[in-house]
Design a protein around this motif. Structure first.
Motif, mmCIF file in Angstrom:
data_model
loop_
_atom_site.group_PDB
_atom_site.id
_atom_site.type_symbol
_atom_site.label_atom_id
_atom_site.label_comp_id
_atom_site.label_asym_id
_atom_site.label_seq_id
_atom_site.Cartn_x
_atom_site.Cartn_y
_atom_site.Cartn_z
ATOM 1 N N GLN A 45 0.817 -1.212 0.000
ATOM 2 C CA GLN A 45 0.000 0.000 0.000
ATOM 3 C C GLN A 45 0.854 1.266 0.000
ATOM 4 O O GLN A 45 0.476 2.289 -0.574
ATOM 5 C CB GLN A 45 -0.905 0.019 1.232
ATOM 6 N N ALA A 46 1.994 1.210 0.649
ATOM 7 C CA ALA A 46 2.823 2.406 0.821
ATOM 8 C C ALA A 46 3.323 2.977 -0.503
ATOM 9 O O ALA A 46 3.460 4.203 -0.636
ATOM 10 C CB ALA A 46 4.015 2.083 1.730
ATOM 11 N N PRO A 54 3.495 11.673 1.743
ATOM 12 C CA PRO A 54 4.725 11.129 2.336
ATOM 13 C C PRO A 54 4.581 10.784 3.811
ATOM 14 O O PRO A 54 5.261 9.872 4.301
ATOM 15 C CB PRO A 54 5.755 12.239 2.108
ATOM 16 N N ASP A 55 3.719 11.494 4.539
ATOM 17 C CA ASP A 55 3.528 11.171 5.953
ATOM 18 C C ASP A 55 2.870 9.809 6.126
ATOM 19 O O ASP A 55 3.257 9.015 6.995
ATOM 20 C CB ASP A 55 2.711 12.264 6.647
ATOM 21 N N TYR A 57 3.015 7.421 3.867
ATOM 22 C CA TYR A 57 4.024 6.468 3.387
ATOM 23 C C TYR A 57 4.947 6.084 4.538
ATOM 24 O O TYR A 57 5.249 4.898 4.751
ATOM 25 C CB TYR A 57 4.819 7.090 2.241
ATOM 26 N N ASP A 58 5.395 7.076 5.276
ATOM 27 C CA ASP A 58 6.295 6.830 6.405
ATOM 28 C C ASP A 58 5.630 5.929 7.441
ATOM 29 O O ASP A 58 6.237 4.959 7.926
ATOM 30 C CB ASP A 58 6.694 8.172 7.027
ATOM 31 N N MET A 59 4.381 6.234 7.775
ATOM 32 C CA MET A 59 3.657 5.435 8.756
ATOM 33 C C MET A 59 3.476 3.993 8.281
ATOM 34 O O MET A 59 3.726 3.039 9.028
ATOM 35 C CB MET A 59 2.291 6.052 9.035
ATOM 36 N N LEU A 60 3.051 3.821 7.028
ATOM 37 C CA LEU A 60 2.824 2.478 6.499
ATOM 38 C C LEU A 60 4.109 1.656 6.490
ATOM 39 O O LEU A 60 4.102 0.465 6.831
ATOM 40 C CB LEU A 60 2.234 2.558 5.090
ATOM 41 N N MET A 61 5.215 2.272 6.100
ATOM 42 C CA MET A 61 6.486 1.550 6.078
ATOM 43 C C MET A 61 6.949 1.206 7.495
ATOM 44 O O MET A 61 7.504 0.125 7.733
ATOM 45 C CB MET A 61 7.551 2.377 5.356
ATOM 46 N N ASP A 62 6.747 2.111 8.444
ATOM 47 C CA ASP A 62 7.110 1.820 9.831
ATOM 48 C C ASP A 62 6.318 0.625 10.357
ATOM 49 O O ASP A 62 6.884 -0.295 10.969
ATOM 50 C CB ASP A 62 6.833 3.038 10.723
ATOM 51 N N ILE A 205 -7.596 12.596 6.613
ATOM 52 C CA ILE A 205 -8.042 12.755 5.230
ATOM 53 C C ILE A 205 -9.505 13.185 5.248
ATOM 54 O O ILE A 205 -10.379 12.416 5.648
ATOM 55 C CB ILE A 205 -7.886 11.441 4.444
ATOM 56 N N GLN A 206 -9.775 14.376 4.835
ATOM 57 C CA GLN A 206 -11.147 14.890 4.843
ATOM 58 C C GLN A 206 -11.504 15.490 3.486
ATOM 59 O O GLN A 206 -10.709 16.239 2.924
ATOM 60 C CB GLN A 206 -11.310 15.933 5.946
ATOM 61 N N PRO A 207 -12.663 15.165 2.944
ATOM 62 C CA PRO A 207 -13.588 14.156 3.462
ATOM 63 C C PRO A 207 -13.065 12.745 3.189
ATOM 64 O O PRO A 207 -12.315 12.537 2.243
ATOM 65 C CB PRO A 207 -14.868 14.432 2.672
#
Length: 320
Positions: A45-46, A54-55, A57-62, A205-207
């Motif tokens: 998913q990342a 990118p934020d 992406y960072d979370m998903l990879m972590d 993420i809104q909406p």
């Protein structure tokens, strides 16, 4: 790049061998709700959100990398629970030793039974974990859900963490080894942690509802069809206002009659219960599509592309 640290994230221990529970624990090694599925799902998913988000992406990879760590913990625990099995299987000179280890005829028969129904430990892997679930069904990429839209993928991840959590909860009922229970509780708790992290990312993420971009047809979004005839129940799913769109539920008590009367729902004209309109929805679709498209296109310009930026990178001749 990946750099492996040989010490486990959690100090996994067992107090004694337990091949039967090792088989059950395979569910979290190579099963559809296990650690390998989670790691690969978040990892895949990342990629699609590297530039635009990118934020995330960072979370998903972590989290993906932590899930690989959890896979290692589960694999190590399985291996420890199979202590003695691997070595004795390889002792061709005296194949009775493995049966001595199993303490008696009853245990021997049970061990043979387990081998017949899950031969990986005894035949294919020589006494180690296999990339299967507890019934020997191989892991598959079909377990991975990655749809390229964070409002969808993050919800898939929240559901994945929920399923993994309940599997650990069930597993805790099948072992009396306190060391193993400590490990299971740690892994179960991390599922709770990740659930909240994905939920927090989704809220940014809104909406984010409905998932994706298109808002759906307001003629149908607030209808509840009483399809199962018999003793009926009412609740917030069919009365009052809907949780996200704020529409008033219309409980269709006689779906057959409603479908016939409306020409198969094609001639629906009653907008009771909603203030949304087809025209308004189409406008929202257009606006949100433009916003999402702009976010992605601005982050991914056409031309020469480089995935990573290195602080001490030497400029290429083209950049000079």
């Amino acid at each position: 790049m990946f750099i492996h640290c040989k010490e486990l994230q959690f100090n996994a221990r067992v107090s004694k061998p337990d091949p039967k529970f090792a088989r059950l624990l395979l569910e979290q090694f190579g099963g559809g709700n296990g650690e390998l599925k989670a790691a690969m799902q978040y990892f895949v998913q990342a990629f699609s959100c590297k530039k635009a988000y990118p934020d995330k992406y960072d979370m998903l990879m972590d989290i993906a990398t932590e899930e690989f760590s959890h896979l290692e913990i589960v694999g190590a625990t399985i291996q420890m629970l199979l202590t003695g099995v691997n070595g004795e299987l390889k002792n061709a000179a005296d194949n009775e030793e493995i049966m001595k280890m199993m303490d008696g005829k009853g245990a021997k028969e049970d061990y043979i039974h387990q081998a017949l129904f899950n031969p990986q430990f005894c035949v294919l892997s020589g006494g180690g974990p296999t990339v299967t679930d507890s019934n020997g069904v191989p892991w598959t990429g079909a377990f991975v859900n990655a749809n390229g839209d964070l409002t969808v993928d993050l919800r898939s991840n929240i559901a994945a963490e929920s399923r993994a959590k309940i599997v650990y909860e069930y597993l805790l009922q099948f072992t009396d080894d306190e060391y193993v229970k400590d490990t299971l509780r740690f892994l179960m708790t991390r599922e709770i942690t990740h659930f909240q992290q994905f939920e927090a990312a989704l809220d940014m993420i809104q909406p984010n509802f409905p998932p994706g971009i298109l808002q759906g047809d307001p003629r149908y979004s607030h209808l509840y069809f009483n399809m199962s005839q018999g003793e009926d129940y009412d609740g917030p799913w069919n009365e009052g206002l809907s949780s996200r769109l704020g529409e008033e539920w219309q409980n269709i008590k006689d779906p057959k009659k409603a479908v016939k009367k409306s020409g198969g729902l094609q001639n629906m004209t009653d907008t009771t219960g909603t203030c949304r309109s087809i025209e308004g929805v189409e406008q929202l679709d257009k606006e949100l599509s433009g916003i999402r498209s702009k976010e992605v296109n601005e982050a991914n310009p056409i031309g020469e592309v480089q995935w990573s930026v290195y602080p001490d990178e030497i400029d290429s001749p083209k950049k000079k």
